[in-house]
Enzyme design. Sequence first.
Site, PDB file in Angstrom:
ATOM      1  N   LYS A  89      35.379  63.384  71.432  1.00  0.00           N
ATOM      2  CA  LYS A  89      35.969  62.172  72.048  1.00  0.00           C
ATOM      3  C   LYS A  89      34.869  61.400  72.747  1.00  0.00           C
ATOM      4  O   LYS A  89      34.117  61.982  73.540  1.00  0.00           O
ATOM      5  CB  LYS A  89      37.040  62.542  73.063  1.00  0.00           C
ATOM      6  CG  LYS A  89      37.762  61.295  73.644  1.00  0.00           C
ATOM      7  CD  LYS A  89      38.771  60.743  72.678  1.00  0.00           C
ATOM      8  CE  LYS A  89      39.340  59.394  73.113  1.00  0.00           C
ATOM      9  NZ  LYS A  89      38.478  58.243  72.740  1.00  0.00           N
ATOM     10  N   GLN A 110      28.910  63.193  77.786  1.00  0.00           N
ATOM     11  CA  GLN A 110      30.362  63.155  77.569  1.00  0.00           C
ATOM     12  C   GLN A 110      30.970  64.549  77.648  1.00  0.00           C
ATOM     13  O   GLN A 110      32.131  64.726  78.027  1.00  0.00           O
ATOM     14  CB  GLN A 110      30.641  62.540  76.180  1.00  0.00           C
ATOM     15  CG  GLN A 110      32.011  61.919  76.041  1.00  0.00           C
ATOM     16  CD  GLN A 110      32.116  60.543  76.665  1.00  0.00           C
ATOM     17  OE1 GLN A 110      31.158  59.766  76.660  1.00  0.00           O
ATOM     18  NE2 GLN A 110      33.265  60.238  77.229  1.00  0.00           N
ATOM     19  N   LYS A 113      31.768  65.056  81.299  1.00  0.00           N
ATOM     20  CA  LYS A 113      32.765  64.071  81.742  1.00  0.00           C
ATOM     21  C   LYS A 113      34.157  64.430  81.223  1.00  0.00           C
ATOM     22  O   LYS A 113      35.123  64.491  81.975  1.00  0.00           O
ATOM     23  CB  LYS A 113      32.360  62.690  81.226  1.00  0.00           C
ATOM     24  CG  LYS A 113      33.280  61.597  81.598  1.00  0.00           C
ATOM     25  CD  LYS A 113      32.955  60.263  80.950  1.00  0.00           C
ATOM     26  CE  LYS A 113      31.515  59.927  80.839  1.00  0.00           C
ATOM     27  NZ  LYS A 113      31.264  58.547  80.387  1.00  0.00           N
ATOM     28  N   LYS A 125      29.976  60.771  70.634  1.00  0.00           N
ATOM     29  CA  LYS A 125      29.577  59.378  70.896  1.00  0.00           C
ATOM     30  C   LYS A 125      29.044  58.808  69.596  1.00  0.00           C
ATOM     31  O   LYS A 125      28.551  59.536  68.732  1.00  0.00           O
ATOM     32  CB  LYS A 125      28.473  59.336  71.958  1.00  0.00           C
ATOM     33  CG  LYS A 125      28.410  58.019  72.716  1.00  0.00           C
ATOM     34  CD  LYS A 125      29.398  58.003  73.870  1.00  0.00           C
ATOM     35  CE  LYS A 125      29.288  56.719  74.670  1.00  0.00           C
ATOM     36  NZ  LYS A 125      30.061  56.785  75.933  1.00  0.00           N
ATOM     37  N   GLY A 164      35.793  52.481  72.859  1.00  0.00           N
ATOM     38  CA  GLY A 164      34.815  51.445  73.168  1.00  0.00           C
ATOM     39  C   GLY A 164      33.709  51.916  74.075  1.00  0.00           C
ATOM     40  O   GLY A 164      33.753  53.003  74.647  1.00  0.00           O
ATOM     41  N   ASP A 165      32.676  51.126  74.149  1.00  0.00           N
ATOM     42  CA  ASP A 165      31.548  51.291  75.063  1.00  0.00           C
ATOM     43  C   ASP A 165      30.838  49.932  75.064  1.00  0.00           C
ATOM     44  O   ASP A 165      31.490  48.911  74.810  1.00  0.00           O
ATOM     45  CB  ASP A 165      30.642  52.455  74.619  1.00  0.00           C
ATOM     46  CG  ASP A 165      29.658  52.882  75.690  1.00  0.00           C
ATOM     47  OD1 ASP A 165      30.011  53.751  76.515  1.00  0.00           O
ATOM     48  OD2 ASP A 165      28.536  52.329  75.714  1.00  0.00           O
ATOM     49  N   THR A 209      38.224  52.305  83.346  1.00  0.00           N
ATOM     50  CA  THR A 209      36.933  52.800  83.813  1.00  0.00           C
ATOM     51  C   THR A 209      36.592  52.201  85.165  1.00  0.00           C
ATOM     52  O   THR A 209      36.206  52.909  86.103  1.00  0.00           O
ATOM     53  CB  THR A 209      35.825  52.488  82.802  1.00  0.00           C
ATOM     54  OG1 THR A 209      36.268  52.876  81.505  1.00  0.00           O
ATOM     55  CG2 THR A 209      34.554  53.235  83.144  1.00  0.00           C
ATOM     56  N   ASN A 240      33.263  45.113  80.668  1.00  0.00           N
ATOM     57  CA  ASN A 240      34.567  45.728  80.911  1.00  0.00           C
ATOM     58  C   ASN A 240      34.566  46.561  82.183  1.00  0.00           C
ATOM     59  O   ASN A 240      35.469  46.420  83.033  1.00  0.00           O
ATOM     60  CB  ASN A 240      34.919  46.620  79.713  1.00  0.00           C
ATOM     61  CG  ASN A 240      36.153  47.456  79.946  1.00  0.00           C
ATOM     62  OD1 ASN A 240      36.058  48.636  80.256  1.00  0.00           O
ATOM     63  ND2 ASN A 240      37.317  46.831  79.846  1.00  0.00           N
ATOM     64  N   SER A 377      41.988  57.135  77.857  1.00  0.00           N
ATOM     65  CA  SER A 377      42.004  57.256  76.395  1.00  0.00           C
ATOM     66  C   SER A 377      42.809  58.483  75.979  1.00  0.00           C
ATOM     67  O   SER A 377      43.584  58.448  75.021  1.00  0.00           O
ATOM     68  CB  SER A 377      40.584  57.380  75.857  1.00  0.00           C
ATOM     69  OG  SER A 377      40.001  56.124  75.649  1.00  0.00           O
TER      70      SER A 377
HETATM   71  N1  LIG Z   1      33.862  50.976  78.192  1.00  0.00           N
HETATM   72  C1  LIG Z   1      34.164  52.184  78.654  1.00  0.00           C
HETATM   73  O1  LIG Z   1      35.286  52.703  78.467  1.00  0.00           O
HETATM   74  C2  LIG Z   1      33.143  52.944  79.416  1.00  0.00           C
HETATM   75  C3  LIG Z   1      31.836  52.470  79.565  1.00  0.00           C
HETATM   76  N2  LIG Z   1      30.925  53.193  80.287  1.00  0.00           N
HETATM   77  C4  LIG Z   1      29.564  52.728  80.491  1.00  0.00           C
HETATM   78  O2  LIG Z   1      29.604  51.548  81.325  1.00  0.00           O
HETATM   79  C5  LIG Z   1      28.499  50.703  81.017  1.00  0.00           C
HETATM   80  C6  LIG Z   1      29.013  49.309  80.657  1.00  0.00           C
HETATM   81  O3  LIG Z   1      29.869  49.442  79.561  1.00  0.00           O
HETATM   82  P1  LIG Z   1      30.978  48.310  79.237  1.00  0.00           P
HETATM   83  O4  LIG Z   1      31.320  47.564  80.476  1.00  0.00           O
HETATM   84  O5  LIG Z   1      32.039  48.963  78.444  1.00  0.00           O
HETATM   85  O6  LIG Z   1      30.136  47.374  78.250  1.00  0.00           O
HETATM   86  P2  LIG Z   1      30.241  45.798  78.006  1.00  0.00           P
HETATM   87  O7  LIG Z   1      29.616  45.543  76.696  1.00  0.00           O
HETATM   88  O8  LIG Z   1      31.651  45.326  78.251  1.00  0.00           O
HETATM   89  O9  LIG Z   1      29.314  45.197  79.167  1.00  0.00           O
HETATM   90  C7  LIG Z   1      27.982  45.608  79.269  1.00  0.00           C
HETATM   91  C8  LIG Z   1      27.416  44.817  80.440  1.00  0.00           C
HETATM   92  O10 LIG Z   1      26.127  45.330  80.757  1.00  0.00           O
HETATM   93  C9  LIG Z   1      25.202  44.246  80.676  1.00  0.00           C
HETATM   94  N3  LIG Z   1      23.911  44.711  80.219  1.00  0.00           N
HETATM   95  C10 LIG Z   1      23.603  45.236  79.021  1.00  0.00           C
HETATM   96  N4  LIG Z   1      22.299  45.529  78.994  1.00  0.00           N
HETATM   97  C11 LIG Z   1      21.809  45.187  80.195  1.00  0.00           C
HETATM   98  C12 LIG Z   1      20.525  45.238  80.805  1.00  0.00           C
HETATM   99  N5  LIG Z   1      19.485  45.727  80.113  1.00  0.00           N
HETATM  100  N6  LIG Z   1      20.391  44.793  82.059  1.00  0.00           N
HETATM  101  C13 LIG Z   1      21.448  44.314  82.755  1.00  0.00           C
HETATM  102  N7  LIG Z   1      22.695  44.240  82.245  1.00  0.00           N
HETATM  103  C14 LIG Z   1      22.848  44.666  80.976  1.00  0.00           C
HETATM  104  C15 LIG Z   1      25.806  43.298  79.683  1.00  0.00           C
HETATM  105  O11 LIG Z   1      25.205  42.013  79.867  1.00  0.00           O
HETATM  106  P3  LIG Z   1      25.035  41.058  78.582  1.00  0.00           P
HETATM  107  O12 LIG Z   1      26.376  40.448  78.365  1.00  0.00           O
HETATM  108  O13 LIG Z   1      24.000  40.066  79.014  1.00  0.00           O
HETATM  109  O14 LIG Z   1      24.575  41.927  77.443  1.00  0.00           O
HETATM  110  C16 LIG Z   1      27.253  43.350  80.095  1.00  0.00           C
HETATM  111  O15 LIG Z   1      27.476  42.560  81.231  1.00  0.00           O
HETATM  112  C17 LIG Z   1      27.751  51.399  79.873  1.00  0.00           C
HETATM  113  O16 LIG Z   1      26.716  52.200  80.419  1.00  0.00           O
HETATM  114  C18 LIG Z   1      28.813  52.305  79.262  1.00  0.00           C
HETATM  115  O17 LIG Z   1      28.228  53.393  78.579  1.00  0.00           O
HETATM  116  C19 LIG Z   1      31.262  54.397  80.889  1.00  0.00           C
HETATM  117  C20 LIG Z   1      32.541  54.897  80.764  1.00  0.00           C
HETATM  118  C21 LIG Z   1      33.541  54.223  80.004  1.00  0.00           C
HETATM  119  N1  LIG Z   2      32.656  54.831  76.608  1.00  0.00           N
HETATM  120  C1  LIG Z   2      33.346  55.699  77.168  1.00  0.00           C
HETATM  121  C2  LIG Z   2      34.844  55.804  76.938  1.00  0.00           C
HETATM  122  C3  LIG Z   2      35.069  56.804  75.847  1.00  0.00           C
HETATM  123  C4  LIG Z   2      36.521  56.938  75.422  1.00  0.00           C
HETATM  124  O1  LIG Z   2      37.419  56.269  75.980  1.00  0.00           O
HETATM  125  O2  LIG Z   2      36.741  57.753  74.513  1.00  0.00           O
HETATM  126  C5  LIG Z   2      32.678  56.713  78.053  1.00  0.00           C
HETATM  127  O3  LIG Z   2      33.377  57.615  78.593  1.00  0.00           O
HETATM  128  O4  LIG Z   2      31.439  56.597  78.224  1.00  0.00           O
END
Ligand SMILES: NC(=O)C1=CN([C@@H]2O[C@H](COP(=O)(O)OP(=O)(O)OC[C@H]3O[C@@H](n4cnc5c(N)ncnc54)[C@H](OP(=O)(O)O)[C@@H]3O)[C@@H](O)[C@H]2O)C=CC1
Ligand SMILES: N=C(CCC(=O)O)C(=O)O
Length: 445
Positions: A89, A110, A113, A125, A164-165, A209, A240, A377
């Site tokens: 997952k 993961q 987590k 992943k 998603g990620d 998240t 997100n 999820s």
């Molecule tokens: N989505 C999920 O369910 C989960 C996500 N995460 C983690 O959270 C983090 C964000 O994910 P998520 O919000 O889903 O992704 P999104 O794609 O929705 O957003 C990513 C954000 O990070 C910014 N970003 C990317 N690269 C850089 C950088 N080098 N410097 C500064 N900002 C940057 C992007 O800016 P720009 O638009 O300019 O690229 C954007 O604002 C990741 O590390 C992800 O692994 C963890 C748990 C769950």
């Molecule tokens: N991107 C995620 C969410 C993974 C999921 O919802 O299966 C994470 O935990 O880093």
Amino acid sequence: MATLQSLLEDIKKRNKGESEFHQAVEEVFASLEPVIEKYPEYLESGLLERFCEPERQIMFRVPWIDDKGQARLNRGFRVQFSSAIGPYKGGLRFHPSVYLEIIKFLAFEQTFKNSLTGLPIGAGKGGSDFDPKGKSDSEIMKFCQSFMTELYRHIGDSVDVPAGDIGVGSREIGYLYGQYKRIRNEFESGVLTGKGIAYGGSLVRKEATGYGLIYFVDEMLRDNGHVMEGKRIAISGSGNVALYACAKAQELGAKVVAMSDSNGYLHDENGLDINLLIRIKEVGRGRINEYLEFYKNATYVEKPEDVWSVPCDIALPCAVQNEIGLREAQMLLDNGCIAIGEGANMPTTNEAISLLIEKGVLLAPAKAANAGGVATSALEMSQNDMRLKWSFEKVDNMLKEIMVDIYNSAKFAALEYGLDKNYVAGANIAGFMRVAQAMKEQGVV
Ligand SMILES: NC(=O)C1=CN([C@@H]2O[C@H](COP(=O)(O)OP(=O)(O)OC[C@H]3O[C@@H](n4cnc5c(N)ncnc54)[C@H](OP(=O)(O)O)[C@@H]3O)[C@@H](O)[C@H]2O)C=CC1
Ligand SMILES: N=C(CCC(=O)O)C(=O)O
């Protein structure tokens, strides 16, 4: 006789040049020292060595045709790390910075987590070096269809469940699911999570998240004599996780004054208008600097890494790995930061973690604090299994309960080994113990 140190060296040799994976393993091994002292059999039986080796790594070609009729080529990945406690997952990351080793470290993280959620989900992943930025909706769809044409043979609701990620939201999940359903000729709703609400997605998953991060940080603050009310918060990222962490923090009375993207950071001393930011980012698929058109007092500085120069009580890194190193950690300390909540995966370097904990900063580690997404999820998978649709309030209450449980697991695991308030070590220990027990009972597989 193997030692933790000799095993770490062997793992580094076996995974040459994979600096993020080495970093993730080093952090865990530092936490597990007292555990291995108490239970040396985890090392002597080879269990810890297997724990750090993915069960399977898949890489595949992703050809697609762009709007100009040009043939394009990307690479796809899925790392199926651990199925000890459930089907693989974990998310899919679409970003030009992606390569196999990045997916491997994320899949390793993961494992802990997903274990900490207490739910029956293993670790995986995936993703691609495809850059969704600047692509049309049609190009995103064609890429997702080609990506799933390869991935479908490796996933299933009891095999491996992507979500998603970075770069993968409900739009991408929708295109991926449409192709999967077409190939399989079966409505297997639990094969992907983060789906649209119309066809099996769970309420709260979009917010989960970010909300979960705040629920965890709020519990950690309260347990240490602080409150969220009135605190100044700086957030990196504006996707997100960042957007919904901001929304929930403001709901709890905090003031979010800064948010970043990969081009710079936004600063509004009056507190960011989160409803406008959600409209800009989610509806308009725009950039956060468009905020300046509405709020003239706000500023946008084209140095994303300096978001941490904005004085704050609480820092929430919600962008990418290693965005807080010693330089950024010192900025935060100089400005009197009392707590950090890791929304991103592995956003803080090991050196910065040591410094911040040594200086008494309350650090909510990613493996625990950002588990709200994957936990919700898993709740989506449960609803799909039962062909049920739970209310927003029901799911949100379950999420809050899970996050408080995760906090307590990390807290009491740290206390058990005399590592009071070291939530990084506590989360690693608690996450490890559940998976290790399952691995022990399932034999050498
Ligand atoms: N989505 C999920 O369910 C989960 C996500 N995460 C983690 O959270 C983090 C964000 O994910 P998520 O919000 O889903 O992704 P999104 O794609 O929705 O957003 C990513 C954000 O990070 C910014 N970003 C990317 N690269 C850089 C950088 N080098 N410097 C500064 N900002 C940057 C992007 O800016 P720009 O638009 O300019 O690229 C954007 O604002 C990741 O590390 C992800 O692994 C963890 C748990 C769950
Ligand atoms: N991107 C995620 C969410 C993974 C999921 O919802 O299966 C994470 O935990 O880093």
